[in-house]
Design an enzyme around this catalytic site. Structure first.
Site, mmCIF file in Angstrom:
data_model
loop_
_atom_site.group_PDB
_atom_site.id
_atom_site.type_symbol
_atom_site.label_atom_id
_atom_site.label_comp_id
_atom_site.label_asym_id
_atom_site.label_seq_id
_atom_site.Cartn_x
_atom_site.Cartn_y
_atom_site.Cartn_z
ATOM 1 C CB SER A 1 -0.952 -0.032 1.194
ATOM 2 O OG SER A 1 -1.844 1.036 1.113
ATOM 3 C CG HIS A 2 0.689 3.707 3.479
ATOM 4 N ND1 HIS A 2 -0.127 2.679 3.874
ATOM 5 C CD2 HIS A 2 1.458 3.995 4.540
ATOM 6 C CE1 HIS A 2 0.125 2.374 5.131
ATOM 7 N NE2 HIS A 2 1.098 3.152 5.568
ATOM 8 C CG ASP B 1 -2.814 4.125 -1.191
ATOM 9 O OD1 ASP B 1 -3.631 4.005 -2.128
ATOM 10 O OD2 ASP B 1 -2.735 3.317 -0.248
ATOM 11 C CG ASP C 1 -3.215 -0.301 -1.937
ATOM 12 O OD1 ASP C 1 -2.981 0.858 -1.540
ATOM 13 O OD2 ASP C 1 -3.886 -1.117 -1.273
ATOM 14 C CG ASP D 1 -6.254 1.180 -0.308
ATOM 15 O OD1 ASP D 1 -5.299 1.990 -0.374
ATOM 16 O OD2 ASP D 1 -6.241 0.162 0.428
ATOM 17 N NE ARG D 2 -3.473 4.610 3.258
ATOM 18 C CZ ARG D 2 -2.779 4.827 4.363
ATOM 19 N NH1 ARG D 2 -2.266 6.035 4.593
ATOM 20 N NH2 ARG D 2 -2.574 3.867 5.224
ATOM 21 C CB THR E 1 -7.256 1.417 12.944
ATOM 22 O OG1 THR E 1 -7.476 2.623 13.680
ATOM 23 C CG2 THR E 1 -6.400 1.724 11.734
ATOM 24 C CD GLU F 1 -9.372 2.857 8.124
ATOM 25 O OE1 GLU F 1 -8.974 2.492 9.228
ATOM 26 O OE2 GLU F 1 -8.911 2.421 7.054
ATOM 27 C CE LYS G 1 -7.141 2.549 2.952
ATOM 28 N NZ LYS G 1 -6.840 1.304 3.667
ATOM 29 N NE ARG H 1 -0.751 5.047 11.830
ATOM 30 C CZ ARG H 1 0.143 5.214 10.859
ATOM 31 N NH1 ARG H 1 0.765 6.372 10.734
ATOM 32 N NH2 ARG H 1 0.448 4.227 10.029
#
Ligand code: VG1
Ligand code: CO
Length: 549
Positions: free
Chosen positions: A119-120, A283, A285, A287-288, A350, A369, A382, A502
């Site tokens: 992902s990211h 991102d 993949d 999804d963001r 999350t 999210e 997402k 976080r």
């Protein structure tokens, strides 16, 4: 064709425990002897490659184009064939964005899919790699399944793999792999058709034709081909609207995490004179999403609330929403919209896997999210481009700027000032110790005052799934203040190096005054309280975050 299946003796490898979204490790770790194979065999052992009648199952396979995906895809295909799968649908070039993979799983009524992505996280020979399994509903495997896969990795003694040449993944069409069908498909076509079914493409096309300008940053990751086809080819956005549009194995050295820090070029352009009307980034993949108006940044929590409040303006949602779900650290802005609409609101841990049951059960239509993720019941992931298109549809109908839409939203609902501060690559033991100390201090926190704000409740978030009753504990420490402010602390479950702390910060302003402050300024007392309460500096040696979103 005769199958030549080899059973390869192996041994358990420690640490193959999936996190928030699949198993992520440094690429050389995954390329190490038996590492990928052990995990894939464990997935197949838990999911099964044949149904109860002995018929081979169908899976989807694709990924974000990062380094090692091409070779991993061949291994996964050979292992699927050796384990008895009947058919695998693969995106051409082993490419599929995560939402497109989710859609293909559902569209073809398959038994699930394997997504190769971290992902990211940056990609490349020395960066990150990852893999996850999605279920037949198109959504990430729930905790019970990922835990079973992990347990399997601890006892594995052999994996099965076919002796065969590589499948030609550049060629669309059907091929045979030791008796298993491999269907190589266009990664974009079905996804683009789904988007056309949800949004008013004619209205968006008219808006572009009228001179509306947009910048979409594909960040050299998987979104480029999807965005180019949908925005430029089908919606008529000016050629060149999509930049960094070719997926590269190392993402061109970019960090494909769409936030103001890593999408700096987009931010600069959107805050310059003569900025486009609308900007977006996606991102690794796909999804963001990050969305930006001319001169105004939209926080993901606000984006979720605005999308939910205006979704009925898009054809796919004209009947209204059944409910809105958000992850616990996401701001309560979406809750205010749910209350105003008189629909259900849900607060989950999350990770997108927790939304699946709510979507399947028809309890929620839109989910989001704070980490730049928004989506709906059209898939079970997402979906970055979906959010961008819903924004475009809303802009086309309301004929207002992003700034005007946000201002009206806050005037109506009040504003949940929000920010997330990330402290990266902290020594894992120190981060754990800080969280442990915080948990122990929880009972004594109630009633205490920090920076003039009094703590009303403090707990370690636990979630009981309203559909299947499963319980997930230790999902983040949250501290609520009497004035509605909130601090949440949790450790990232997607990193591959040390720990990332976080800290999520929120403060509500009812208005009508004080609705257009800078978020960091508005949150100053909450930020101070967050440092004091958790003794972040004493535990980690850090006083300032590495990333602010
Ligand atoms: C992060 C985000 C979380 C998101 C997850 C996967 O997890 O906070 O909201 O669902 O990444 O997103 P964590 O555990 O690092 O906070 V993606 O786009 O990387 O699959
Ligand atoms: Co992602």
């Amino acid at each position: 064709m005769t199958q030549h299946v080899t059973a390869v003796a192996t041994q358990p490898i420690a640490g193959q425990k999936p996190g928030t979204s699949g198993l992520r490790k440094k690429t050389p770790v995954f390329m190490g002897r038996h590492y990928l194979e052990n995990f894939i065999q464990s997935i197949f052992d838990v999911i099964g490659c044949r149904d109860e009648n002995g018929k081979g199952k169908t899976f989807v396979l694709g990924g974000d184009g990062r380094y090692f995906n091409d070779r991993a895809a061949q291994v996964i295909l050979r292992m699927a064939a050796a384990n008895g799968a009947g058919r695998v649908i693969v995106g051409q070039g082993a490419i599929l964005s995560t939402p497109a993979a989710s859609h293909l799983i559902r569209l073809n009524k398959t038994d699930g899919g394997i997504i190769m992505s971290a992902s990211h996280n940056p990609g490349g020979p020395h960066e990150d790699w990852g893999v996850k399994f999605n279920m037949a509903n198109g959504g990430p495997a729930p905790e019970a399944k990922t835990e079973a896969m992990y347990q399997r990795t601890l006892e594995i003694s052999e994996y099965r793999i076919l002796e065969a040449q590589d499948v030609d993944l550049t060629r669309i069409g059907r091929q045979d792999l030791g008796g298993m069908i491999v269907d190589v498909v266009d990664p974009v076509a079905d996804y683009a058709a789904l988007m056309e079914s949800l949004f008013d493409f004619a209205a968006i096309r008219a808006m572009f034709a009228g001179g509306f300008r947009m910048r979409m940053d594909g960040m050299c990751a998987v979104t480029g081909p999807y965005a180019t086809e949908i925005l430029e080819n089908r919606l008529g956005a000016a050629p060149g609207t999509v930049v960094n549009k070719v997926p590269l194995p190392d993402f061109g050295g970019m960090h494909p995490d769409p936030n103001p820090t890593w999408a700096q070029a987009l931010m600069d352009e959107m805050f310059a004179d003569a900025a486009p009307d609308f900007g977006a980034a996606s991102d690794g993949d796909g999804d963001r999403n990050m969305v930006v108006g001319a001169g105004i940044y939209v926080s993901p929590s606000d984006s979720l609330a605005v999308l939910a409040a205006n979704a009925h303006l898009a054809p796919g949602y004209k009947a209204g929403l059944k409910g809105i779900a958000r992850s616990m650290p996401t701001s309560a802005a979406a809750d205010r919209v749910a209350d105003a609409l008189g629909i259900g609101k849900y607060e989950t841990p999350t990770g997108w896997k927790f939304f699946g049951n709510l979507l399947d059960a028809g309890k929620a239509t839109i989910c989001g999210e704070e980490s730049f993720g928004t989506g709906s019941d059209h898939v079970r992931e997402k979906d970055g481009l979906w959010a961008v298109l819903l924004w475009l549809n809303i802009l086309a109908v309301r004929k207002q700027s992003v700034a005007e839409i946000l201002a009206e939203h806050w005037a109506k609902y009040g504003r949940n000032y929000y920010s997330r501060h990330d402290f990266e690559a902290i020594d894992a033991a120190k981060a754990e110790a800080m969280m442990q100390a915080l948990r122990q201090a929880l009972p004594a926190l109630r009633g205490r005052k920090f920076d003039g704000m009094r703590v009303s409740t403090a707990d370690d978030f636990a979630y009981t799934d309203p559909v299947d009753g499963s319980v997930s504990v230790k999902q983040g420490v949250r501290v609520l203040f009497q004035d509605g402010s909130r601090i949440v602390y949790r450790l990232s479950g997607t990193g591959t190096e040390g720990a990332t702390l976080r800290v999520y910060l929120e403060r509500y302003a009812a208005g009508p005054d004080g609705l257009d402050l800078d978020a960091q300024a508005a949150l100053t007392p909450v930020i101070r309280a967050a440092h004091d309460m958790a003794e972040i500096a004493a535990h980690t040696g850090r006083t300032t975050p590495d990333v602010i979103t």
